[in-house]
Scaffold this motif. Structure first.
Motif, PDB file in Angstrom:
ATOM      1  N   GLN A  64      37.863  37.812  36.828  1.00 40.10           N
ATOM      2  CA  GLN A  64      37.830  38.958  37.750  1.00 40.10           C
ATOM      3  C   GLN A  64      38.295  40.239  37.074  1.00 40.10           C
ATOM      4  O   GLN A  64      37.782  41.318  37.362  1.00 40.10           O
ATOM      5  CB  GLN A  64      38.699  38.660  38.982  1.00 40.10           C
ATOM      6  N   GLY A  68      36.127  43.491  36.604  1.00 41.16           N
ATOM      7  CA  GLY A  68      36.626  44.780  37.076  1.00 41.16           C
ATOM      8  C   GLY A  68      36.521  45.844  35.999  1.00 41.16           C
ATOM      9  O   GLY A  68      36.145  46.993  36.278  1.00 41.16           O
ATOM     10  N   ASN A  73      36.106  49.064  37.977  1.00 40.11           N
ATOM     11  CA  ASN A  73      36.704  48.912  39.307  1.00 40.11           C
ATOM     12  C   ASN A  73      38.173  48.483  39.141  1.00 40.11           C
ATOM     13  O   ASN A  73      38.481  47.296  39.055  1.00 40.11           O
ATOM     14  CB  ASN A  73      35.901  47.860  40.087  1.00 40.11           C
ATOM     15  N   GLN A  76      39.920  46.140  41.738  1.00 39.84           N
ATOM     16  CA  GLN A  76      39.691  44.697  41.535  1.00 39.84           C
ATOM     17  C   GLN A  76      40.616  44.155  40.444  1.00 39.84           C
ATOM     18  O   GLN A  76      41.163  43.059  40.574  1.00 39.84           O
ATOM     19  CB  GLN A  76      38.224  44.447  41.162  1.00 39.84           C
ATOM     20  N   SER A  79      44.188  43.860  42.035  1.00 38.50           N
ATOM     21  CA  SER A  79      44.398  42.770  43.002  1.00 38.50           C
ATOM     22  C   SER A  79      44.247  41.400  42.331  1.00 38.50           C
ATOM     23  O   SER A  79      44.947  40.450  42.690  1.00 38.50           O
ATOM     24  CB  SER A  79      43.483  42.913  44.224  1.00 38.50           C
ATOM     25  N   ALA A  80      43.356  41.309  41.332  1.00 37.71           N
ATOM     26  CA  ALA A  80      43.212  40.032  40.613  1.00 37.71           C
ATOM     27  C   ALA A  80      44.515  39.704  39.867  1.00 37.71           C
ATOM     28  O   ALA A  80      45.044  38.597  39.974  1.00 37.71           O
ATOM     29  CB  ALA A  80      42.043  40.099  39.638  1.00 37.71           C
TER      30      ALA A  80
END
Ligand code: HEC
Length: 159
Positions: A64, A68, A73, A76, A79-80
């Motif tokens: 992820q 990202g 991003n 992402q 949060s990952a």
């Protein structure tokens, strides 16, 4: 005088017990030399499932994060990384902790906190190049630990 000697002996014995317990529970863990030269942790099925579940989450997180970075991003990425940060770490039962050598615990803990650092810096600096550098750096922990340890089944007789 006799009492004094007895107290002294009791003190020495207590210290020895503490030293042995510390060694056993915190430092040595329970490993045996495996056929491929690595140290094998001898785990019960549920303990192995717990460790490997955490590993698959690590792998998913790495995917992820790179996704990202590719998509630019950063939300992402953050949060990952947070999902495997120290705060998200699963509660490890004492029976399992006692089987894990100190080096294993240190590497594991360090990996969680490096994901935290990555999340923090991604939030603050928003620089994908830095994210990749940090990811590459923390993945040396993945490589190092896998080189030293593997998981084998605990012998039946121990149950
Ligand atoms: C503290 C030690 C340690 C660290 C750090 C570590 N691993 Fe592992 N990992 C293990 C052990 C031990 C196994 C079991 C390997 C075996 O039995 O051959 C394992 C297995 C795995 C597996 C297989 C999971 C399964 O279901 O079979 C994956 C995937 C994995 N690790 C990914 C990672 C990634 C990605 C990282 C870094 C972000 C990482 N690991 C960091 C110790 C570690």
């Amino acid at each position: 005088m006799k009492n004094c000697k007895l107290t002294f002996a009791a003190l020495i014995i207590s210290l020895l017990v503490i030293a042995i317990m510390t060694y056993k529970f915190i430092i040595s863990g329970e490993t045996v030399l495996a056929s491929d030269g690595r140290q094998a942790l001898l785990l019960e099925p549920a303990e192995r499932d717990l460790v490997l579940g955490e590993m698959r989450l690590f792998l998913q997180t790495v995917q992820q994060i790179t996704q990202g970075v590719t998509d630019n991003n950063l939300d992402q990425v953050v949060s990952a990384a947070k999902q495997v940060g120290a705060a998200a770490q699963q509660v490890v039962p004492g029976s399992l902790i006692k089987k894990l050598p100190l080096d294993f615990k240190k590497l594991g803990f360090d990996t969680h906190s490096k994901f935290d650092q990555l999340a923090l810096d991604a939030e603050q600096f928003g620089d994908t190049q830095v994210v990749l550098e940090q990811l590459s750096g923390l993945m040396t922990n993945c490589v190092a630990c896998h080189e030293i340890y593997r998981i084998d089944a605990a012998p039946m007789s121990e149950k």
